[in-house]
Write a protein that holds these residues in place. Structure first.
Motif, PDB file in Angstrom:
ATOM      1  N   THR A 191      -0.812   4.392  -0.078  1.00  0.00           N
ATOM      2  CA  THR A 191      -1.607   5.263   0.784  1.00  0.00           C
ATOM      3  C   THR A 191      -2.651   4.416   1.496  1.00  0.00           C
ATOM      4  OG1 THR A 191      -3.148   5.747  -1.004  1.00  0.00           O
ATOM      5  CG2 THR A 191      -1.313   7.273  -0.710  1.00  0.00           C
ATOM      6  N   ASN A 192      -3.193   4.952   2.569  1.00  0.00           N
ATOM      7  CA  ASN A 192      -4.213   4.230   3.329  1.00  0.00           C
ATOM      8  C   ASN A 192      -5.243   5.229   3.845  1.00  0.00           C
ATOM      9  OD1 ASN A 192      -5.674   2.348   4.694  1.00  0.00           O
ATOM     10  ND2 ASN A 192      -4.188   2.036   6.334  1.00  0.00           N
ATOM     11  N   LYS A 193      -6.179   5.602   2.985  1.00  0.00           N
ATOM     12  CA  LYS A 193      -7.241   6.531   3.348  1.00  0.00           C
ATOM     13  C   LYS A 193      -8.458   5.754   3.846  1.00  0.00           C
ATOM     14  CE  LYS A 193      -6.976  10.392   2.452  1.00  0.00           C
ATOM     15  NZ  LYS A 193      -6.500  11.549   3.249  1.00  0.00           N
TER      16      LYS A 193
ATOM     17  N   GLU B 196      -2.232   1.145  -4.264  1.00  0.00           N
ATOM     18  CA  GLU B 196      -1.261   0.100  -3.984  1.00  0.00           C
ATOM     19  C   GLU B 196      -0.420  -0.229  -5.217  1.00  0.00           C
ATOM     20  OE1 GLU B 196      -3.371  -3.325  -2.475  1.00  0.00           O
ATOM     21  OE2 GLU B 196      -4.771  -2.073  -1.350  1.00  0.00           O
TER      22      GLU B 196
ATOM     23  N   ASN C  91      -7.723   3.483  -1.331  1.00  0.00           N
ATOM     24  CA  ASN C  91      -6.339   3.066  -1.122  1.00  0.00           C
ATOM     25  C   ASN C  91      -5.653   2.925  -2.472  1.00  0.00           C
ATOM     26  OD1 ASN C  91      -6.479   2.754   1.745  1.00  0.00           O
ATOM     27  ND2 ASN C  91      -7.664   0.892   1.397  1.00  0.00           N
TER      28      ASN C  91
ATOM     29  N   TRP D 232      -5.934   0.554  -7.412  1.00  0.00           N
ATOM     30  CA  TRP D 232      -6.642   1.477  -6.527  1.00  0.00           C
ATOM     31  C   TRP D 232      -7.922   0.809  -6.052  1.00  0.00           C
ATOM     32  CZ3 TRP D 232      -4.361   2.515 -11.005  1.00  0.00           C
ATOM     33  CH2 TRP D 232      -5.126   2.643 -12.162  1.00  0.00           C
TER      34      TRP D 232
ATOM     35  N   PRO E 284       0.823  -1.217   0.000  1.00  0.00           N
ATOM     36  CA  PRO E 284       0.000   0.000   0.000  1.00  0.00           C
ATOM     37  C   PRO E 284       0.853   1.262   0.000  1.00  0.00           C
ATOM     38  CG  PRO E 284      -0.184  -1.148   2.104  1.00  0.00           C
ATOM     39  CD  PRO E 284       0.676  -1.994   1.233  1.00  0.00           C
TER      40      PRO E 284
ATOM     41  N   ASN F 165     -13.045   1.118  -0.440  1.00  0.00           N
ATOM     42  CA  ASN F 165     -13.542   0.355   0.701  1.00  0.00           C
ATOM     43  C   ASN F 165     -15.049   0.541   0.836  1.00  0.00           C
ATOM     44  OD1 ASN F 165     -10.934  -0.578   1.552  1.00  0.00           O
ATOM     45  ND2 ASN F 165     -10.543   1.492   2.301  1.00  0.00           N
TER      46      ASN F 165
END
Length: 216
Positions: A71-73, A79, A77, A131, A69, A134
């Motif tokens: 970023t981890n919003k 990856e 996300n 991308w 990953p 979630n």
């Protein structure tokens, strides 16, 4: 097929741009944790818009995926995926007139050779950008696109053996159970060699695959 990949790339670039603008405002939330997965699936070119009556191409494949990953919003996300892949392909020329007399003086022997079913083995290293959205704490949907080097152990009437490129794009859903992720994905792939050698008419295929992965 090339036009399809251009549309796919443009769509995903726009998604990435809109996401990246948001991500730059909160880099403190980034968490980097490697995920290791194993996927397996089947491919066939005789599906929908990819169908080509000149040849038969279907395979079974296995892929090891390393997902990192970036970023981890909360909702999105981004990856990077590295995936060594192994394909076992059943290939056969179906239209013998694809090989023309003016193409090869031994065209009769070539027709006889390639109309017999052959097993091709392909070894690829695909690097993809993924991308993820979630949907809930456990369920996510994602899109990915990438390319990478590939080796094919046998030639055919439409593609040279040896060094090629494996271009790959797909959509999928993933469900988390504790530390395990269950994966279901549909994808398209195009294999060719950028005119490095002839012939270079390429292979196109559509795939469905399942996988399981976990945090390392």
């Amino acid at each position: 097929m090339n036009q399809l990949f251009k549309v796919f790339i443009l769509t995903n670039m726009l998604l990435w741009l809109s996401f990246n603008i948001e991500a730059q405002t909160d880099q403190s939330q980034i968490q980097k944790r490697l995920t290791l997965g194993l996927n397996s699936g089947i491919s066939n070119q005789a599906i929908l818009f990819l169908e080509n009556s000149d040849y038969q191409y279907k395979n079974q494949f296995y892929r090891v995926e390393f997902r990192f990953p970036i970023t981890n919003k909360k909702n999105w996300n981004f990856e990077m995926v590295a995936a060594p892949s192994y394909y076992i392909t059943e290939y056969r020329l179906q239209n013998k007139h694809y090989i023309k007399p003016e193409d090869n003086e031994n065209y009769v022997a070539e027709r006889e050779k390639y109309t017999q079913e052959r097993i091709l083995k392909e070894y690829a290293l695909q690097i993809s950008l993924l991308w993820r959205y979630n949907i809930s704490k456990k369920l996510s949907a994602y899109s990915l696109i990438g390319s990478g080097p590939m080796l094919i152990d046998k030639e055919s009437e439409r593609q040279a053996k040896g060094f090629n490129f494996s271009n790959y794009g797909g959509f999928g859903v993933m469900y988390q159970v504790s530390n395990i992720f269950l994966d279901l994905r549909g994808s398209i792939r195009h294999a060719s060699n950028l005119q490095l050698r002839e012939p270079n008419n390429g292979y196109d295929m559509m795939s469905v695959e399942i996988g399981v992965s976990m945090f390392l």
